[in-house]
Design a protein around this motif. Structure first.
Motif, PDB file in Angstrom:
ATOM      1  N   GLN A  89       4.639  -4.081   2.064  1.00 31.85           N
ATOM      2  CA  GLN A  89       3.283  -3.561   1.966  1.00 31.85           C
ATOM      3  C   GLN A  89       3.110  -2.299   2.802  1.00 31.85           C
ATOM      4  O   GLN A  89       2.483  -1.319   2.371  1.00 31.85           O
ATOM      5  CB  GLN A  89       2.279  -4.624   2.421  1.00 31.85           C
ATOM      6  N   ARG A  92       4.157   0.981   1.317  1.00 32.58           N
ATOM      7  CA  ARG A  92       3.345   1.473   0.201  1.00 32.58           C
ATOM      8  C   ARG A  92       2.090   2.213   0.665  1.00 32.58           C
ATOM      9  O   ARG A  92       1.400   2.830  -0.152  1.00 32.58           O
ATOM     10  CB  ARG A  92       2.931   0.306  -0.697  1.00 32.58           C
ATOM     11  N   SER A 146      -9.705   0.161   5.128  1.00 35.85           N
ATOM     12  CA  SER A 146      -8.755  -0.467   4.214  1.00 35.85           C
ATOM     13  C   SER A 146      -7.584   0.479   3.993  1.00 35.85           C
ATOM     14  O   SER A 146      -7.699   1.693   4.165  1.00 35.85           O
ATOM     15  CB  SER A 146      -9.413  -0.792   2.868  1.00 35.85           C
ATOM     16  N   PHE A 161      -4.537   1.774   1.234  1.00 40.56           N
ATOM     17  CA  PHE A 161      -4.334   1.882  -0.206  1.00 40.56           C
ATOM     18  C   PHE A 161      -2.982   2.531  -0.495  1.00 40.56           C
ATOM     19  O   PHE A 161      -2.451   3.294   0.310  1.00 40.56           O
ATOM     20  CB  PHE A 161      -5.434   2.739  -0.846  1.00 40.56           C
ATOM     21  N   ASP A 162      -2.456   2.235  -1.690  1.00 42.05           N
ATOM     22  CA  ASP A 162      -1.222   2.889  -2.125  1.00 42.05           C
ATOM     23  C   ASP A 162      -1.560   4.144  -2.918  1.00 42.05           C
ATOM     24  O   ASP A 162      -2.728   4.567  -2.979  1.00 42.05           O
ATOM     25  CB  ASP A 162      -0.347   1.927  -2.924  1.00 42.05           C
ATOM     26  N   GLN A 193      -1.843   4.637  -5.991  1.00 41.21           N
ATOM     27  CA  GLN A 193      -2.732   4.366  -7.125  1.00 41.21           C
ATOM     28  C   GLN A 193      -4.084   3.821  -6.668  1.00 41.21           C
ATOM     29  O   GLN A 193      -4.862   3.339  -7.483  1.00 41.21           O
ATOM     30  CB  GLN A 193      -2.064   3.364  -8.079  1.00 41.21           C
ATOM     31  N   PHE A 194      -4.332   3.899  -5.366  1.00 42.28           N
ATOM     32  CA  PHE A 194      -5.573   3.408  -4.749  1.00 42.28           C
ATOM     33  C   PHE A 194      -5.759   1.898  -4.938  1.00 42.28           C
ATOM     34  O   PHE A 194      -6.885   1.404  -5.041  1.00 42.28           O
ATOM     35  CB  PHE A 194      -6.791   4.169  -5.285  1.00 42.28           C
ATOM     36  N   ASN A 195      -4.655   1.173  -4.992  1.00 42.08           N
ATOM     37  CA  ASN A 195      -4.719  -0.285  -4.940  1.00 42.08           C
ATOM     38  C   ASN A 195      -4.830  -0.703  -3.477  1.00 42.08           C
ATOM     39  O   ASN A 195      -4.079  -0.225  -2.624  1.00 42.08           O
ATOM     40  CB  ASN A 195      -3.468  -0.909  -5.558  1.00 42.08           C
ATOM     41  N   LYS A 196      -5.753  -1.614  -3.189  1.00 42.54           N
ATOM     42  CA  LYS A 196      -5.936  -2.085  -1.822  1.00 42.54           C
ATOM     43  C   LYS A 196      -4.763  -2.987  -1.433  1.00 42.54           C
ATOM     44  O   LYS A 196      -4.388  -3.884  -2.187  1.00 42.54           O
ATOM     45  CB  LYS A 196      -7.254  -2.848  -1.703  1.00 42.54           C
ATOM     46  N   LEU A 197      -4.210  -2.751  -0.252  1.00 42.55           N
ATOM     47  CA  LEU A 197      -3.013  -3.470   0.179  1.00 42.55           C
ATOM     48  C   LEU A 197      -3.366  -4.632   1.096  1.00 42.55           C
ATOM     49  O   LEU A 197      -4.363  -4.593   1.836  1.00 42.55           O
ATOM     50  CB  LEU A 197      -2.064  -2.504   0.904  1.00 42.55           C
ATOM     51  N   ASP A 198      -2.536  -5.663   1.044  1.00 47.01           N
ATOM     52  CA  ASP A 198      -2.742  -6.882   1.836  1.00 47.01           C
ATOM     53  C   ASP A 198      -2.115  -6.690   3.216  1.00 47.01           C
ATOM     54  O   ASP A 198      -0.972  -7.081   3.469  1.00 47.01           O
ATOM     55  CB  ASP A 198      -2.119  -8.077   1.112  1.00 47.01           C
TER      56      ASP A 198
END
Length: 313
Positions: free
Chosen positions: A169, A172, A197, A199-200, A202-207
């Motif tokens: 994670q 990314r 927060s 993000f990667d 692609q603006f996906n939120k990462l855990d």
């Protein structure tokens, strides 16, 4: 039968047996057998407690909350649904690094109540803990700012945060951003608390875990304005036998405030100086008739020095 000694002894034995069974909840257990199928309630959104080595490991994939279906004794099921006095645990303390499908356990159940967790299992990934420091960016776009204002500055405190997570994670992470919780239009200076927060690309939120999880964002805006020249025209005529020598305004330019489109159309403001019937020099206030769409001007009122002389006979 009660008139005989053996009859009295038999009745006393029955009473003693009834009291013994009541004291040991035997009747409740019998009732529970009938109610186990009939009585069921759901406790929604119970938090999940994950047990693992927080110093060296990072766990991803586990839900923060689950629902718990309760079966059993009516009074206890109703009580647990109200008090939510339950503990949902995902115990990973004996697991090494890797991916696992683990069952949840529910603690705090009385003997006559059973529980089923929804979902029953979690697919978790246990990785070695990685810790890095990132600079925080604030998401404050110009579209959030009112049409009559411009974004002057954005200050974040603290400017950096510590991000902790598994290596997959962490590798990314492309952006670490503070998202404002108040989405209203910004028309004045303000201070907000923003959630941070990661993000990667692609603006996906990462855990990942972030410390601190919230930062202070100070936003400064300025009213949109433009400096324009001022001209004047004279209205009326001085009294007979007098002549107007000069008119001088105390400002050659003023500042007008409005939207970008309105200001683009304005280059000059014209004011009217009324001299009707005047016989002597004076200083007069002159109002500014601002164009439609302009919010205000600075100054709001001008002063005109009016010079008048008597005609030479």
């Amino acid at each position: 039968m009660l008139e005989s000694k053996w009859g009295l002894r038999f009745v006393a034995l029955l009473l003693a047996l009834f009291m013994f069974l009541s004291a040991n909840n035997v009747f409740d257990e019998l009732l529970y057998t009938d109610q186990n199928v009939a009585e069921t309630e759901v406790v929604d959104a119970l938090p999940v407690e994950i047990l693992y080595d927080e110093e060296t490991q990072y766990v991803s994939g586990a839900p923060e909350q689950v629902n718990v279906q309760l079966y059993g004794n009516t009074s206890n099921v109703k009580r647990l649904q109200t008090t939510r006095d339950l503990r949902v645990v995902l115990d990973l303390r004996n697991r090494n690094l890797g991916e696992y499908e683990e069952h949840f356990t529910v603690e705090g159940l009385p003997d006559n109540v059973t529980a089923e967790v929804v979902p029953e299992t979690a697919n978790v990934n246990i990785q070695e803990m990685v810790t890095r420091t990132f600079e925080v960016q604030a998401e404050v776009s110009d579209s959030r700012v009112g049409p009559n204002h411009t974004l002057e500055s954005v200050q974040i405190e603290p400017q950096t945060v510590t991000v902790m997570g598994g290596e997959s994670q962490m590798n990314r992470i492309q952006y670490v951003r503070a998202t404002l919780e108040d989405n209203s239009r910004i028309t004045q200076n303000r201070v907000d608390e923003a959630e941070v927060s990661a993000f990667d690309t692609q603006f996906n939120k990462l855990d990942v875990r972030i410390d601190p999880a919230h930062v202070r964002v100070e936003i400064d805006v300025e009213e949109r304005s433009k400096e324009v020249s001022v001209s004047y025209e004279v209205d009326g005529s001085v009294a007979d036998g007098y002549v107007l020598n000069d008119v001088a305004l105390n400002y050659d330019t003023i500042e007008v405030f409005g939207t970008e489109e309105v200001l683009a159309e304005i280059d000059e403001i014209n004011v009217v100086v009324d001299v009707a019937g005047m016989k002597s020099s004076a200083t007069k206030d002159v109002g500014i008739d601002i164009p439609e769409g302009v919010d205000r001007s600075e100054p709001a009122v001008l002063q005109a020095d009016i010079e008048i002389e008597q005609e030479n006979g």
